[in-house]
Design a protein around this motif. Structure first.
Motif, PDB file in Angstrom:
ATOM      1  N   ALA A   1       0.838  -1.206   0.000  1.00  0.00           N
ATOM      2  CA  ALA A   1       0.000   0.000   0.000  1.00  0.00           C
ATOM      3  C   ALA A   1       0.871   1.252   0.000  1.00  0.00           C
TER       4      ALA A   1
ATOM      5  N   VAL B   1      -9.199  -9.669   9.052  1.00  0.00           N
ATOM      6  CA  VAL B   1      -9.338  -8.208   9.089  1.00  0.00           C
ATOM      7  C   VAL B   1      -7.974  -7.531   9.052  1.00  0.00           C
TER       8      VAL B   1
ATOM      9  N   PHE C   1      -2.639   1.151   9.765  1.00  0.00           N
ATOM     10  CA  PHE C   1      -3.917   0.659  10.287  1.00  0.00           C
ATOM     11  C   PHE C   1      -4.209   1.412  11.575  1.00  0.00           C
TER      12      PHE C   1
ATOM     13  N   ILE D   1     -10.548   5.004   8.017  1.00  0.00           N
ATOM     14  CA  ILE D   1      -9.593   3.975   8.463  1.00  0.00           C
ATOM     15  C   ILE D   1      -9.129   3.170   7.246  1.00  0.00           C
ATOM     16  N   LYS D   2     -10.077   2.781   6.421  1.00  0.00           N
ATOM     17  CA  LYS D   2      -9.735   1.983   5.239  1.00  0.00           C
ATOM     18  C   LYS D   2      -8.925   2.799   4.232  1.00  0.00           C
TER      19      LYS D   2
ATOM     20  N   ALA E   1      -5.342   3.005   5.471  1.00  0.00           N
ATOM     21  CA  ALA E   1      -4.677   1.704   5.341  1.00  0.00           C
ATOM     22  C   ALA E   1      -4.364   1.410   3.874  1.00  0.00           C
ATOM     23  N   ARG E   2      -5.307   1.678   3.007  1.00  0.00           N
ATOM     24  CA  ARG E   2      -5.153   1.374   1.590  1.00  0.00           C
ATOM     25  C   ARG E   2      -4.094   2.253   0.924  1.00  0.00           C
ATOM     26  N   THR E   3      -4.003   3.509   1.356  1.00  0.00           N
ATOM     27  CA  THR E   3      -3.061   4.420   0.701  1.00  0.00           C
ATOM     28  C   THR E   3      -1.681   4.426   1.336  1.00  0.00           C
TER      29      THR E   3
ATOM     30  N   VAL F   1     -14.052  -2.435  12.051  1.00  0.00           N
ATOM     31  CA  VAL F   1     -13.872  -2.770  10.634  1.00  0.00           C
ATOM     32  C   VAL F   1     -14.079  -4.265  10.406  1.00  0.00           C
TER      33      VAL F   1
ATOM     34  N   ILE G   1      -7.406  -5.121   5.710  1.00  0.00           N
ATOM     35  CA  ILE G   1      -7.612  -3.686   5.904  1.00  0.00           C
ATOM     36  C   ILE G   1      -6.803  -2.849   4.915  1.00  0.00           C
ATOM     37  N   TYR G   2      -5.687  -3.393   4.417  1.00  0.00           N
ATOM     38  CA  TYR G   2      -4.820  -2.600   3.537  1.00  0.00           C
ATOM     39  C   TYR G   2      -5.334  -2.532   2.100  1.00  0.00           C
ATOM     40  N   GLY G   3      -6.442  -3.219   1.852  1.00  0.00           N
ATOM     41  CA  GLY G   3      -7.147  -3.008   0.596  1.00  0.00           C
ATOM     42  C   GLY G   3      -6.619  -3.763  -0.604  1.00  0.00           C
TER      43      GLY G   3
END
Lengths: 426, 426
Positions: A162, A182, B362, B352-353, B356-358, B404, A186-188
């Motif tokens: 990510a 989870v 977390f 939150i997501k 985490a995604r970018t 989440v 969570i990091y997608g």
């Protein structure tokens, strides 16, 4: 994974002091590339470095002026010189805690330290190895970061991908506990459940690497393994630098695949050769859980080979029944005058509580294994309490709450002073 | 908690540059001691320092040569000069992450940073404040460290007390979730469940402080509050030092009691006065969850006073319905040209997501609140995307997994390549 793959990918690779890949078994050398097994003997490949340009005091100064993460050791790692400027999760430089309370309980007088890796970005030492693999993936032009995992590794890969703008695709058994799912999801990135057990997951990943569908995929612990594994050297570097550029006398290290222990030894040897620490003996002790103790069993039986086991322990992050680096671990434990020991699940839980109660460090089950083994080794006289000893905690208690679920309230009272006094709390 | 208590405890107190306690409302000064309310006007007491001996460049060098934790700022904190040698949990020097991916998504061009406090020993910013309270407790001769808590604070107090050899006694509502109980109980101190809600717990603690049974007890967030609160200044110090001794233009800070935000402002002001950063404007934005948004509501209504709310939000670590420092927060937001905003629980989870995604971070629900509020403030034009912006994440996602829990597998496949291709993963 043959030589032609290597030739086509290594011309423009800048991984700093990494000069080549070298077979641990036969010494055969190949250029840097996404390969992990020797084409001559199928032995494991590892990084060979060119450190010849370094002058000791200059190197020491360069390290000390570096960032408060593993990239302070960039001159000793397979990463480009400007690695600290690239997007990565930048793990490391975690606390080396002087554990005086624990030392008193265990009777250690020579100085006891916990190297606490729970402070890493995703709270396990896996961030160290994944950060390395990520740099190799970047150098080889990969665009997807992948792994098979049942826990810590999944989160570390998801987070690193990510941050760095990689696609990630992590494979796990489809019936993993919801909490672990989870933490990885969570990091997608893609989080793919495989209908099967962990062995099935691994088999599938190997198949994918050999298929065109896997092109551009860096599996951190498979085709990037030689780079990945080097991340564990940073534990050795940090311990010595945090001790004031001194080698500890004794280290207690957990064994899963055994890779970490062998790389810690490699890191210590490098520091000696580079003159950054004095050349003196040190002992490395390996720690396993009784429910997955193939290396410990082999050690005690005096064997050089490791007989696989079917794991059954709460220390799931160490539950590798057929540890690839087991024989090397045996060799290092014997050569350095260390040992390999195991503790049962009850002792693991006791050790988690002991460490938390004495030092305020809440360790994962793997940390319970090392602390429990250290205690057992002192009791059996194999670990010398008069020597400087470092025990590794490689993960975080928040990830293995189930193991200590019985821990609870010490009292329940009504909200008044009489009830408080009755409970004997005054 | 009257003046005579102070007089009897301060003669031998060495808390470094801390000179006295000073009332935030009326300026009345009293000697250093375990008191928190002004005897003249009942206003909150805070630490007054004597920094007059410091020469700017000398101080900067001293800080930069210090340890990689909050004690590098010992010259600016109410702690003895040798604090780094005493047993404490040594939090701080957590990463300031350049969040380029998140910046792109939010349209921030002036530089966006996440101050990620999840790397602290017990994975929340509470370690910073508890570490301060512990030093005050030591200075005042206390032997028990205590608090009322429903989460992060309990773990931070338990861990710090364990490391420092204090007895700990933490009070929580008796019906807290089992996971949170384990996280607090693992450190082996007294963990007392109170039959009642959090208000009952707090009321009981106040009663205990005034009773002989509470003698020798340091309640970190009650009778040690003036010292405790100063820990939040270190967030401001670190952010500026990590930016190369520069003030950020904008900060987004969560609001629970509001103490952290006011102390960040205090820390920035100190750095300006000491000459460690240039004197230039900065804006502080406060972030709340809609389900507990008393300060945000007051800000938007143009009020100077804060009307208490009954909290109902997943951001439990921010769920203080009657925030003691609310009026000061309003003043700072208005004075610096910032604002106070809130987001609903759905936006908290989305944020939150997003983080985490970018960025592979977390965050706890509190981090979802600040990131969500930053996004909302950019959309509404209150936060200028062309300026350098720092968003705080004060806790760890592993502690609020429930928020989440819906996050899961992106695909489930059989362990073969055909199934992999069918799922569109190639």
């Amino acid at each position: 994974m043959a030589a032609q793959t290597v030739a086509s990918t290594t011309n423009s690779v800048d991984l700093g002091p990494a000069a080549a890949l070298s077979c641990r078994e036969c010494g055969h050398r190949v250029p840097l590339g996404p390969v992990f097994a020797c084409e001559e003997c199928f032995g494991p490949l590892e990084i060979a470095y060119d450190y010849s340009a370094y002058e000791t005091e200059e190197l020491r100064k360069r390290i000390e002026a570096g960032p408060a993460n593993i990239w302070r050791y960039a001159p000793l790692l397979p990463v480009p010189a400007d690695v600290a400027d690239k997007p990565n999760i930048n793990p490391g430089w975690t606390p080396l805690v002087k554990a005086d309370n624990l030392a008193r309980e265990l009777g250690v007088t020579g100085g006891l330290y916990i190297k606490d890796d729970s402070g890493n970005p995703t709270h396990s030492f896996k961030d160290r190895v994944v950060a390395q693999a990520l740099e190799a993936a970047r150098a080889f032009g990969f665009t997807t970061l992948s792994c098979s995992s049942t826990g810590n590794l999944a989160g570390a890969v998801g987070a690193a991908a990510a941050r760095a703008g990689f696609r990630s695709c992590v494979f796990i058994p489809h019936d993993l506990e919801q909490g672990k799912v989870v933490m990885a999801a969570i990091y997608g990135g893609e989080l793919v459940g495989i209908e099967g057990n962990y062995d099935d997951v691994n088999r599938f990943c190997s198949e994918l690497i050999g298929d065109p569908a896997g092109e551009g995929w860096g599996f951190v612990n498979v085709n990037l393994r030689p780079y990945y594994a080097e991340g564990s050297k940073t534990l050795a570097y940090e311990i010595c630098e945090q001790l004031g550029w001194k080698l500890p006398d004794q280290l207690v290290v957990p064994i899963a695949s055994g890779s970490q222990l062998t790389k810690i030894d490699k890191g210590l040897q490098e520091l000696i050769k580079l003159g950054l620490v004095e050349d003196k003996p040190y002992k490395i002790f390996g720690a396993q859980a009784e429910g997955c103790s193939p290396v410990s069993v082999a050690y005690k039986a005096g064997h050089d080979v490791v007989r696989p086991q079917k794991p059954n322990t709460i220390a799931k992050s160490l539950a590798i029944g057929n540890p690839a680096d087991g024989p090397y671990v045996l060799d290092i434990a014997r050569r350095t005058g260390g040992a390999v020991e195991d503790v049962n699940d009850e002792q693991v839980v006791e050790a988690i509580k002991l460490l938390a109660r004495t030092e305020g460090i809440f360790a994962e089950t793997a940390g319970g294994v090392t602390v429990g083994v250290a205690k057992k080794l002192i009791e059996s006289g194999l670990l010398d309490p008069s020597l400087t000893t470092v025990v590794l905690n490689t993960g975080d208690g928040l990830k293995t709450l189930d193991a200590v679920a019985g821990t609870g309230l010490t009292a329940t009272i009504r909200p008044n002073l009489d009830s408080f006094r009755e409970a004997g709390l005054a």
